[in-house]
Design a protein around this motif. Structure first.
Motif, short mmCIF file in Angstrom:
data_model
loop_
_atom_site.label_atom_id
_atom_site.label_comp_id
_atom_site.label_asym_id
_atom_site.label_seq_id
_atom_site.Cartn_x
_atom_site.Cartn_y
_atom_site.Cartn_z
N ALA A 117 -48.55 -17.68 32.10
CA ALA A 117 -47.64 -18.53 31.34
C ALA A 117 -46.96 -17.65 30.30
CB ALA A 117 -48.38 -19.68 30.67
N ARG A 118 -45.85 -18.15 29.76
CA ARG A 118 -45.18 -17.45 28.67
C ARG A 118 -45.67 -18.03 27.35
NH1 ARG A 118 -39.13 -18.20 29.08
NH2 ARG A 118 -39.64 -20.14 30.13
N VAL A 119 -45.94 -17.16 26.39
CA VAL A 119 -46.43 -17.60 25.08
C VAL A 119 -45.65 -16.90 23.98
CG1 VAL A 119 -48.76 -18.11 25.93
CG2 VAL A 119 -48.25 -15.83 25.09
N PHE A 120 -45.54 -17.58 22.83
CA PHE A 120 -44.87 -17.01 21.66
C PHE A 120 -45.53 -17.58 20.42
CE2 PHE A 120 -42.86 -21.01 22.40
CZ PHE A 120 -42.35 -21.47 21.20
N ASN A 121 -45.40 -16.87 19.30
CA ASN A 121 -46.04 -17.32 18.05
C ASN A 121 -45.11 -17.25 16.83
OD1 ASN A 121 -45.91 -14.58 17.57
ND2 ASN A 121 -48.14 -14.26 17.48
N GLY A 122 -43.85 -16.92 17.06
CA GLY A 122 -42.91 -16.81 15.94
C GLY A 122 -42.98 -15.49 15.21
N ASP A 131 -44.48 -12.24 17.14
CA ASP A 131 -44.66 -11.10 18.04
C ASP A 131 -43.81 -11.18 19.30
OD1 ASP A 131 -46.70 -10.07 16.33
OD2 ASP A 131 -48.12 -11.50 17.20
N GLY A 132 -42.75 -11.96 19.29
CA GLY A 132 -41.92 -12.07 20.47
C GLY A 132 -42.55 -12.98 21.51
N GLU A 133 -42.04 -12.88 22.72
CA GLU A 133 -42.55 -13.68 23.83
C GLU A 133 -43.28 -12.79 24.83
OE1 GLU A 133 -40.53 -17.22 26.10
OE2 GLU A 133 -39.92 -15.33 27.05
N TRP A 134 -44.42 -13.28 25.33
CA TRP A 134 -45.27 -12.50 26.23
C TRP A 134 -45.59 -13.28 27.49
CZ3 TRP A 134 -47.90 -7.69 25.21
CH2 TRP A 134 -47.56 -7.12 23.96
N ARG A 135 -45.78 -12.54 28.56
CA ARG A 135 -46.43 -13.10 29.74
C ARG A 135 -47.92 -12.89 29.56
NH1 ARG A 135 -48.57 -11.36 34.46
NH2 ARG A 135 -47.98 -9.20 34.03
N ALA A 136 -48.65 -14.00 29.57
CA ALA A 136 -50.10 -13.93 29.37
C ALA A 136 -50.79 -14.56 30.56
CB ALA A 136 -50.50 -14.65 28.08
N GLU A 137 -51.91 -13.99 30.95
CA GLU A 137 -52.66 -14.49 32.10
C GLU A 137 -53.90 -15.24 31.65
OE1 GLU A 137 -53.52 -11.07 34.47
OE2 GLU A 137 -51.42 -10.76 35.08
N ILE A 138 -54.23 -16.30 32.36
CA ILE A 138 -55.47 -17.01 32.10
C ILE A 138 -56.62 -16.09 32.52
CG2 ILE A 138 -56.87 -19.02 32.67
CD1 ILE A 138 -54.28 -20.53 33.24
#
Length: 257
Positions: free
Chosen positions: A41-46, A48-55
């Protein structure tokens, strides 16, 4: 990439550093979207930018994700220099204002209590959820800051130094005429905004029924305040908020980039 679910998370995003999702997010990915270990899924936190993260782990109602690849860097100034000040209206209309303000790039959203404000109770937790979901859906890399309701004077005093106030003033100066007649009307917002490019701004939207004569007089006399007109028709508060922010983004904001 766009087909991946997109989530806002509070955790720091560093390649290889696993973080735990909250229960609602874990449920969404594993039960609603039916994703499992190894899915992304794509994740962001305001920050560190946007990341592709794996479960990387699933156990009951818990799930962990591990950032694998940065997809977009965080801009140096991600938060738009635009504040929306608005008088809360009915529940559904107020929810609409918060959602659309997020979609239109507001960096800060402040409910304001005026003399004619009809709804004086706000649910900040509800607003935050609405804004978060809107940010996830609109590809923002941040979520606007939201504040609890303040009185008009306090809200204006809390504005950062140098912020110009764009006061949506639908009234005229004729005391005995409906909505003040035609005398003393503000200049069209399009014309006013041409002179405000490059400046941090706050847009002020009044309640149903408009500002009281005393409030209008105070705002008109306030230094750094620019009264503007949104045309010959009296707009509902939620319509005025969308119209004003649209004009600002088109002339002063990031639509021109």
């Amino acid at each position: 990439m766009s087909s991946m679910p997109r989530l806002f998370v509070n955790s720091d995003l560093v390649a290889g550093n696993a973080f735990e999702l909250d229960e609602e997010q874990a449920k969404y990915l594993t039960r609603v979207m039916r994703l499992g270990v190894g899915d992304a899924a794509r994740v962001f936190n305001g920050r560190d930018g946007e990341w592709r993260a794996e479960i990387s782990a699933v156990a009951g109602r818990r799930a962990e994700m591990t950032p694998a690849e940065q997809l977009r860097e965080q801009p140096a100034q991600a938060r738009a220099p635009l504040t929306l000040l608005f008088a809360p209206v009915k529940k559904s209309e107020t929810d609409f204002i918060v959602e659309k303000a997020t979609e239109l790039g507001a960096g800060f959203i402040q409910p304001v209590i005026t003399e004619r404000t009809q709804s004086r109770t706000v649910r900040l937790d509800r607003f935050e959820k609405i804004a978060l979901e809107a940010a996830e859906q609109t590809e923002r890399l941040d979520v606007p800051l939201l504040a609890d309701a303040l009185g008009l004077d306090a809200a204006l005093e809390a504005l950062p130094a140098g912020t110009v106030l764009i006061f949506c003033d639908e009234a005229g100066d004729e005391a005995d005429a409906p909505w003040g007649g035609q005398s003393g009307r503000a200049e069209p917002m399009v014309q006013v905004l041409e002179g405000l490019k490059g400046q941090a701004a706050a847009i002020l939207i009044g309640p149903e029924g408009g500002f009281s004569p005393a409030e209008r007089g105070f705002l008109r006399a306030r230094e750094g305040t620019h009264p503007v007109s949104l045309g010959p028709r009296i707009l509902r508060a939620e319509t005025a908020a969308v119209a004003a922010m649209t004009l600002w983004q088109a002339i002063c904001g990031d639509w021109g980039n």
